[in-house]
Enzyme design. Structure first.
Site, short mmCIF file in Angstrom:
data_model
loop_
_atom_site.label_atom_id
_atom_site.label_comp_id
_atom_site.label_asym_id
_atom_site.label_seq_id
_atom_site.Cartn_x
_atom_site.Cartn_y
_atom_site.Cartn_z
N ASP A 17 -0.40 10.30 -1.47
CA ASP A 17 0.15 9.36 -0.47
C ASP A 17 1.15 9.97 0.52
OD1 ASP A 17 -1.38 7.66 -1.95
OD2 ASP A 17 0.21 6.26 -2.47
N LYS A 115 -7.05 3.82 -2.02
CA LYS A 115 -6.73 2.89 -3.11
C LYS A 115 -5.90 1.74 -2.57
CE LYS A 115 -2.73 5.63 -4.28
NZ LYS A 115 -1.75 4.63 -3.83
N CYS A 160 3.30 6.05 -7.46
CA CYS A 160 1.93 6.55 -7.45
C CYS A 160 1.77 7.85 -8.21
CB CYS A 160 1.41 6.64 -6.03
SG CYS A 160 1.20 4.99 -5.33
C1 VGL Z 1 3.44 3.41 -3.45
C2 VGL Z 1 4.61 1.46 -3.60
C3 VGL Z 1 3.60 0.77 -2.99
C4 VGL Z 1 3.40 4.87 -3.70
C5 VGL Z 1 2.40 2.73 -2.84
O1 VGL Z 1 2.64 5.59 -3.02
O2 VGL Z 1 4.13 5.34 -4.60
N1 VGL Z 1 4.54 2.76 -3.83
N2 VGL Z 1 2.49 1.41 -2.61
#
Ligand code: VGL
Ligand code: ZN
Length: 212
Positions: A17, A115, A160
């Protein structure tokens, strides 16, 4: 390197991410999230196999506080699969915030795992959505490609990266978390909980310089 972990042909670097919304200036900025870019880019040159994950929510996603009138970001609610932290709107499909950060430079990445694209289920892990049952297909990809060990880096360490590490372990892969190539959100004790969970699983937690 004497004590370095040798990276081989059955290892995967999973880069989690690294998107604009998780970096300073983004909608769900992870403090100092942009600092991992040079580390991750350098790490990636060592790995023949790299996969990227991309948080990829539809507008109106269940994890957005804005989808729950009267609720604020970082509150926790209960949904069908259990507790869910509410987030600011982030990583909405097709928006600049959902794009990879421009400093991320891993042209040889072989796979992008998206995702969180189902409106009613959040997904922290690269392997399963937050119901812990709906697979992304990554475990099958790893098995079919003969990849046995997963190295993790990216954002956020306590969401994540953590959930991906836990699920990789649960799916029978060896797991290594490269902690200095991650940054944390740290909400409601999440950083501490992550360290405890990884320790309980016996996950190797290393630094970039440990990778040969
Ligand atoms: C994430 C919160 C919401 C992450 C993704 O990438 O850690 N955290 N969506
Ligand atoms: Zn998200």
């Amino acid at each position: 390197m004497a004590n370095g972990i040798a990276v081989g042909d059955d290892d995967l670097l999973l880069v989690v991410d690294i998107q604009n919304d998780f970096c300073p200036g983004g909608r769900l900025a992870v403090p100092r999230g942009d600092e991992v870019m040079p580390l991750v880019n350098r790490l990636a040159t060592i790995f023949p196999h790299v996969a990227l994950t991309q948080d990829w929510h539809p507008a109106g996603h269940l994890s957005f506080a804005s989808s729950h009138p009267g609720r604020n970001p970082f509150e926790t609610i209960t949904v069908s699969y259990g507790p869910q932290i509410l987030w600011p709107d982030h990583c909405v499909q097709g928006t600049p915030g959902a794009e990879f950060h421009p400093a991320l430079n891993i042209p040889h990445a072989g796979l992008v795992v998206r995702k969180g694209f189902r409106r009613a289920i959040d997904s922290y892990s690269a392997f399963f959505e937050n119901d812990r049952r709906t697979p992304t297909g990554l475990a099958g990809y790893l098995r079919e490609r003969g990849l046995k060990r997963v190295f993790l880096a990216g954002l956020a360490f306590d969401f994540c990266v953590r959930y991906s590490a836990e699920d990789a372990h649960g799916q029978g892969f060896a797991v290594v978390v490269i902690e200095d190539a991650c940054r944390a959100i740290d909400v409601e004790g999440s950083l501490q909980a992550t360290r405890q969970s990884l320790a309980a699983l016996g996950t190797a937690v290393i630094t970039v310089n440990d990778v040969a």
